[in-house]
Write an enzyme that holds these catalytic residues in place. Structure first.
Site, PDB file in Angstrom:
ATOM      1  N   GLY A  88       0.792  -1.216   0.000  1.00  0.00           N
ATOM      2  CA  GLY A  88       0.000   0.000   0.000  1.00  0.00           C
ATOM      3  C   GLY A  88       0.826   1.268   0.000  1.00  0.00           C
ATOM      4  N   SER A  89       1.956   1.249   0.711  1.00  0.00           N
ATOM      5  CA  SER A  89       2.783   2.461   0.789  1.00  0.00           C
ATOM      6  C   SER A  89       3.360   2.832  -0.575  1.00  0.00           C
ATOM      7  CB  SER A  89       3.921   2.272   1.800  1.00  0.00           C
ATOM      8  OG  SER A  89       3.421   2.218   3.115  1.00  0.00           O
ATOM      9  N   ASN A 124      -7.595   3.822   9.200  1.00  0.00           N
ATOM     10  CA  ASN A 124      -6.978   2.650   9.802  1.00  0.00           C
ATOM     11  C   ASN A 124      -7.002   2.656  11.329  1.00  0.00           C
ATOM     12  OD1 ASN A 124      -5.129   4.866   9.094  1.00  0.00           O
ATOM     13  ND2 ASN A 124      -3.602   3.691  10.213  1.00  0.00           N
ATOM     14  N   GLN A 134      -7.548  -0.306   4.013  1.00  0.00           N
ATOM     15  CA  GLN A 134      -8.379  -0.870   5.075  1.00  0.00           C
ATOM     16  C   GLN A 134      -9.779  -1.233   4.596  1.00  0.00           C
ATOM     17  OE1 GLN A 134      -7.406  -1.689   8.113  1.00  0.00           O
ATOM     18  NE2 GLN A 134      -5.357  -0.805   7.994  1.00  0.00           N
ATOM     19  N   SER A 140      -2.171  -6.521  -0.022  1.00  0.00           N
ATOM     20  CA  SER A 140      -2.576  -7.919   0.091  1.00  0.00           C
ATOM     21  C   SER A 140      -2.670  -8.413   1.527  1.00  0.00           C
ATOM     22  CB  SER A 140      -1.578  -8.775  -0.700  1.00  0.00           C
ATOM     23  OG  SER A 140      -1.721 -10.130  -0.426  1.00  0.00           O
ATOM     24  N   HIS A 141      -1.768  -7.970   2.387  1.00  0.00           N
ATOM     25  CA  HIS A 141      -1.710  -8.556   3.728  1.00  0.00           C
ATOM     26  C   HIS A 141      -2.820  -8.068   4.651  1.00  0.00           C
ATOM     27  CE1 HIS A 141       0.171  -5.307   6.328  1.00  0.00           C
ATOM     28  NE2 HIS A 141       0.323  -4.794   5.134  1.00  0.00           N
ATOM     29  N   THR A 192      11.179  -7.373 -11.830  1.00  0.00           N
ATOM     30  CA  THR A 192      10.667  -8.717 -12.060  1.00  0.00           C
ATOM     31  C   THR A 192       9.482  -8.991 -11.143  1.00  0.00           C
ATOM     32  OG1 THR A 192      12.861  -9.520 -12.685  1.00  0.00           O
ATOM     33  CG2 THR A 192      11.243 -11.177 -12.015  1.00  0.00           C
ATOM     34  N   CYS A 218       2.338   1.214  11.699  1.00  0.00           N
ATOM     35  CA  CYS A 218       3.459   1.922  11.073  1.00  0.00           C
ATOM     36  C   CYS A 218       4.009   3.024  11.966  1.00  0.00           C
ATOM     37  CB  CYS A 218       3.021   2.504   9.732  1.00  0.00           C
ATOM     38  SG  CYS A 218       2.441   1.260   8.570  1.00  0.00           S
TER      39      CYS A 218
END
Length: 384
Positions: free
Chosen positions: A72-73, A152, A180, A201-202, A238, A325
């Site tokens: 996200g960052s 968040n 979120q 994703s997490h 990649t 964070c």
């Protein structure tokens, strides 16, 4: 430690077993570089596009409007810096809010050093922006507005459709940090007039280090990462094929179970809020309505939040005082400060976020343990 209860799903989620199972072959068997021309590489190119389609289906976008990032960052950085530098001849004014994630706020600080002018919209006591203030802040040189979908820390869900409609009428690009929000509520980038959207994703039981940025076709945006021609020449490097597979698999599962899971989480969330607010001198931060299904943020008068977290950890309760964070920060949460929470209450805040493995029994356990801990801390404070 009596037991382990995880209530920090907004910080991160575990990778679901079926997601990990889908990823595993791409670490060992299907390991080809997607940029190569032989068959095991071509197969990976196909699976990348399938994962993009799964993500596109969730937000009602085109597959070729999805670009993978490291999280996200990076997506937030790319949206703001990419648009700012690509459109600086049109204007250097950007609008955001005071309660954004640090990935947005610190990027804005960087852009200010590069000569851009940033307007930070204030929010009300529940974290909502004033659409009229947004309208009044728009100038002839405004090129971008970035407002998070859902906060968040306090769970506030902003009026994204209303914001998108206004900005579409004004022909101003609209980015939203939906890290979120995604898989916790329906998102339609077309109906909501969203030009760019960040996700990670997490946050929905996929792997860490994987994210994506939706970029509406035709958006004028510069590259953030330069190198090879991956991602249609816009994001070099990649591709992380196992991560991409995991992200696509995870978002598909989460989207299919979203409505049922949200109903379950809202019941548990409200039970947790009601139980914690029975503690004397406690305060809910953020709204009761238009709040993320699994988000609880409560302050307890006269309590040191850091000490509370340490004790809860010893008991086995995993929680936080705000954004993961900014863990370890000495200053009170910028989000709580922005909604007018006094410093002592802001420093006593506790964020509990619920998820897939949260049970009714865990909620009862947490209410009991926090109630006892707050009572003991206050008693010790009086005696000392």
């Amino acid at each position: 430690m009596e037991r382990e209860v995880y209530m920090d799903y907004s910080a991160t989620t575990f990778v679901k077993p079926e997601v990990l199972e889908a990823m595993n072959p791409y670490f060992t068997e299907y390991f080809g570089n997607p940029s190569s021309i032989y068959h095991i590489s071509r197969m990976n190119k196909v699976i990348i596009n399938k994962s993009k389609q799964k993500i596109a289906d969730v937000i009602n976008s085109r597959r070729d409007e999805i670009f993978f990032t490291s999280g996200g960052s990076e997506a937030d950085n790319w949206a703001l810096k990419g648009v700012a530098f690509a459109n600086k001849d049109k204007g250097k004014h950007i609008i955001t809010t005071t309660i954004e994630h640090h990935a947005i706020l610190n990027t804005c600080k960087y852009l200010e050093k590069q000569g851009f002018d940033i307007t930070y919209l204030k929010v009300d006591k529940d974290g909502f922006i004033d659409i009229n203030e947004l309208r009044d802040s728009i100038r002839e040189d405004t090129i971008l507005v970035s407002i998070m979908f859902a906060n968040n820390e306090i769970g506030t869900i902003e009026p994204i459709s209303e914001i998108g409609k206004l900005l579409n009428e004004k022909n101003i690009l609209f980015h939203t940090d939906a890290v979120q929000a995604i898989t916790h509520m329906p998102i339609d980038v077309k109906k909501m007039n969203i030009d760019m959207l960040s996700m990670s994703s997490h946050k929905f039981y996929g792997p860490k280090g994987m994210g994506a940025l939706y970029i509406k076709k035709g958006t004028n945006i510069d590259n953030l990462i330069h190198g090879g021609g991956q991602e249609r020449g816009l994001r070099a490097g990649t591709e992380n094929v196992p991560g991409i597979v995991g992200m696509g698999f995870a978002i598909d599962i989460a989207n299919k179970t979203m409505n049922e899971e949200n109903k379950r989480l809202v019941i548990l969330r409200d039970k947790l809020i009601d139980g914690l607010l029975k503690i004397p001198d406690s305060k809910l931060n953020g709204p009761r309505k238009n709040r993320l299904p699994g988000n609880v943020n409560v302050s307890f008068g006269g309590i040191d939040g850091d000490i509370l977290l340490v004790i809860l950890d010893d008991i086995g309760i995993c929680a936080s005082s705000g954004s993961a964070c900014s863990a370890g920060a000495i200053e009170p949460s910028h989000v709580l400060t922005s909604i007018g929470v006094k410093s002592d209450y802001a420093k006593s805040s506790l964020r509990l976020t619920l998820g897939a493995n949260t049970t009714d029994d865990e909620v009862k356990f947490v209410i009991d343990k926090i109630t006892d801990t707050v009572e003991k801390l206050r008693k010790n404070k009086v005696e000392n």
